[in-house]
Design an enzyme around this catalytic site. Structure first.
Site, mmCIF file in Angstrom:
data_model
loop_
_atom_site.group_PDB
_atom_site.id
_atom_site.type_symbol
_atom_site.label_atom_id
_atom_site.label_comp_id
_atom_site.label_asym_id
_atom_site.label_seq_id
_atom_site.Cartn_x
_atom_site.Cartn_y
_atom_site.Cartn_z
ATOM 1 N N ARG A 50 -25.826 -2.515 6.743
ATOM 2 C CA ARG A 50 -25.559 -3.927 6.610
ATOM 3 C C ARG A 50 -26.124 -4.712 8.061
ATOM 4 O O ARG A 50 -26.275 -5.780 7.983
ATOM 5 C CB ARG A 50 -24.205 -4.032 6.468
ATOM 6 N N GLU A 96 -19.694 -5.662 9.819
ATOM 7 C CA GLU A 96 -20.746 -4.941 10.452
ATOM 8 C C GLU A 96 -21.553 -5.876 11.150
ATOM 9 O O GLU A 96 -22.026 -5.721 12.364
ATOM 10 C CB GLU A 96 -21.224 -3.866 9.796
ATOM 11 N N LYS A 136 0.786 -1.351 -0.020
ATOM 12 C CA LYS A 136 0.043 -0.176 -0.088
ATOM 13 C C LYS A 136 0.865 1.170 0.065
ATOM 14 O O LYS A 136 1.840 1.391 0.822
ATOM 15 C CB LYS A 136 -1.036 0.114 1.190
#
Length: 645
Positions: free
Chosen positions: A396, A368, A283
């Site tokens: 969600r 979640e 990253k």
């Protein structure tokens, strides 16, 4: 014309030599740094997938082959290679380029949602569709991060994809060891073991040290990266990473080696049946300020200096920081306070709590649903969980909130960051649905603080609720200036403004301002008073359940207007209207909120103004309603018909 400017579609990659592809990767990376530095956006993730995306588009035939990016915040390189490089000056701005894939922008963009862990399910469906249509040579490709693989939907999709060996489904695992923050859990440990077996982690650390010693400015960076990359060659090893599923696995492959990537993707393209390609990336690769950023490798940035990576914005107190400070204080007072995040400890402000109370902090990954159900278990065990997530991601976990928490009256505090309009993040990141969703949950308490002081007060009040769930929601960005009440009623409703200067016969309006809409409501009040209207502005603080004082105040005014930054249908305005109807209060009632649309990427101010939620829009709507009421009913100041002379 530069190499990048000559790429109008992925097919243009086919005529480039290996050296030209390497040069293109350098140019793409430099363009990313320059453009994202000027507008803000997801820098680190896109720097990590430069070579991966180039190789993907060189081997596969987009858009005939469907490339689906999980979350799609890492699709900037994809956009550049599909004819949109000239639009990057407008990235995430009103009317400009979206920060995620957007079907309205290009035929190469297959999806728009920026919620994680869904791409494999989409690819499952697409590969089925291609098979049913008889297109056996078409491929559906998911580019999914190791962080997204912590989400349960990925494993549900894998279960289906692996069951049918006749479909051309390619799963590219972009393994950088992170989502926003380091990836956690058994999957991450398994991927880590594979990387370690091939010496990746050790090589990465060596490479970073080399770059630091050589300096990272200008051409030196890229020359050093090329030298480092040559030492990270990988072999393509077909093996079984998921033996229980029986899926073919290829890798690990260096995510910054174009030759190795092309070889692996060609193998995957020619393989008959579903296959996983494990690609190891870094990253922020190629921009040392991102690589060395300790929290999230510049996952998402505002405007920054393109050389140093330092933020160009003035530092101001933010909503998230205020909550973070209060959570740590609560943890110091009470040993039963625990904190839960879904792979976003930094963005939701839980890092200080995790450092102060590591044993009471739980990162469950991008899950979640699991976060809310796990919170229910912690509450059943005698703790008071604080679940901090973005408002949009509560969508969600609604089932778990309703059935696992609320149904059994468990004391769980849900802190919703980025509630309301998030602006440049785009349609699926806006938090305009949370009040409509949560307000239908029996027994729930919902707080919408208007400023930092109220955030602190309401969060601490939520921790005292022991008979069911509570929600504390606040917007993205800097704190608003504290607005003190001129009076507070017995049930906690704040009166922010009261006027009768327009006289006894002037129309009277009650504005119910929800949360951070306070400043705009008060600004609209000034305009209304100039038009001869008496205005009372209140802040309920706790917007659900509806306070009795609001009903009494409504009965004493000529018009009631609720101003909120959520959706109109099912929002707090609907809740208050139902309460007034139940109490047989027939005062005319109006709502100002978002219509049933997906707000596109734009600044918060621009989006609010578009739907009449700025001061001018609020005042104009109220004046129009008052004029219509007078014309239709001949109403005096108390809403009664004028007596005929």
């Amino acid at each position: 014309m530069s190499l990048l400017e000559s790429i109008a579609s992925p097919q243009d990659l086919n005529g480039l030599s290996r050296q030209e592809l390497e040069a293109l990767a350098d140019e793409v990376r430099q363009t990313l740094i320059e453009k994202v530095a000027a507008t803000g956006g997801h820098l680190g993730p896109n720097l990590g997938v430069v070579e991966l995306t180039i190789a993907l588009h060189k081997v596969f035939d987009s858009p005939r082959d469907a490339v689906v990016f999980d979350t799609s915040h890492q699709s900037y390189v994809h956009k550049m290679l599909t004819g949109r490089v000239d639009k990057f000056d407008t990235l995430r701005q009103k009317g400009g380029l979206s920060g995620y894939t957007d079907r309205g922008e290009s035929e190469h963009d297959w999806t728009e949602s920026s919620h994680a862990s869904a791409a494999l399910s989409v690819v499952d469906g697409l590969s089925k569709a291609f098979m049913l249509a008889g297109d056996k040579d078409r491929h559906a490709i998911a580019v999914v991060g190791d962080g997204a693989l912590t989400g349960g939907m990925c494993w549900e999709a894998l279960n289906n994809i692996a069951s049918d060996k006749s479909r051309n489904a390619v799963i590219v695992v972009n393994d950088n060891g992170r989502s926003y923050s380091p990836t956690i859990g058994g999957l991450a440990e398994n991927l880590g073991r594979i990387r370690a077996q091939h010496g990746y982690d050790e090589l990465m650390e060596t490479g970073k040290k080399t770059l630091k010693s050589m300096g990272w400015v200008g051409e030196h960076t890229f020359r050093a990266l090329h030298a480092f990359k040559e030492g990270v060659k990988s072999t393509v090893l077909p093996t079984e990473m998921f033996p229980e599923l029986g899926m073919k696995y290829v890798g690990p492959v260096s995510g910054h080696d174009l030759q190795a990537l092309e070889r692996a993707f060609t193998y995957a393209r020619d393989f008959e049946g579903p296959i996983i390609v494990h690609v190891v990336t870094e990253k922020g690769h190629g921009f040392l300020p991102a690589v060395n950023e300790p929290n999230d490798q510049m996952h998402s940035t505002g405007v920054i200096d393109p050389v140093t990576g330092k933020s160009m914005a003035k530092s101001q107190p933010g909503w998230t920081a205020a909550f973070s400070e209060e959570l740590v204080k609560a943890g110091e007072r009470r040993e039963d306070i625990v904190a839960i995040t879904a792979a976003m400890a930094g963005p939701t402000g839980l890092v200080p709590f995790s450092e102060r109370f590591p044993e009471r902090f739980f990162d469950v990954g991008i899950a979640e649903q699991h976060a809310l159900a796990s919170a229910a278990g912690l509450a059943l065990g005698g703790y008071h969980p604080v679940v901090a997530i973005y408002s949009t991601f509560l969508n969600r976990a609604f089932d778990q909130l309703l059935m696992d928490v609320a149904l059994i009256d468990q004391p769980v505090t849900i802190v919703l960051d980025r509630a309301g309009v998030t602006g440049t993040d785009g349609p699926s990141h806006n938090g305009v649905w949370d009040m409509a969703l949560t307000s239908i949950v029996p027994g729930i308490h919902i707080a919408a603080p208007r400023d930092g002081q109220r955030l602190r007060e309401l969060f601490n009040e939520s921790l005292e609720i022991d008979n069911g769930p509570s929600v504390v929601r606040f917007p993205k960005g800097n704190l608003l200036e504290d607005t003190e009440a001129v009076d507070t009623l017995a049930d906690g409703v704040d009166i922010l403004h009261y006027s009768d200067d327009a006289g006894e016969n002037a129309p009277s309006v009650l504005i119910v301002s929800i949360g951070a809409m306070c400043a705009r409501a008060l600004a609209a009040t000034e305009l209304l008073e100039e038009e001869g209207v008496n205005v009372t502005v209140i802040d309920p603080r706790w917007v659900a359940p509806v306070k009795q004082s609001i009903i009494a105040l409504a009965d004493d005014h000529d018009l009631v207007v609720v101003v909120e930054d959520g959706v109109m249908r099912g929002g707090i305005g609907s809740l208050i209207n139902e309460a007034l109807t139940a109490s047989e209060v027939d005062t005319p009632f109006r709502r100002l909120a978002f219509p049933s649309v997906f707000p596109v990427h734009s600044s918060r101010g621009e989006l609010l103004a578009e739907v009449g939620l700025d001061a001018d829009g609020i005042s104009a709507s109220i004046i129009g309603w008052l004029d219509n009421l007078e014309e239709r009913f001949g109403m005096d100041t108390h809403g009664e018909e004028e007596a005929a002379e």
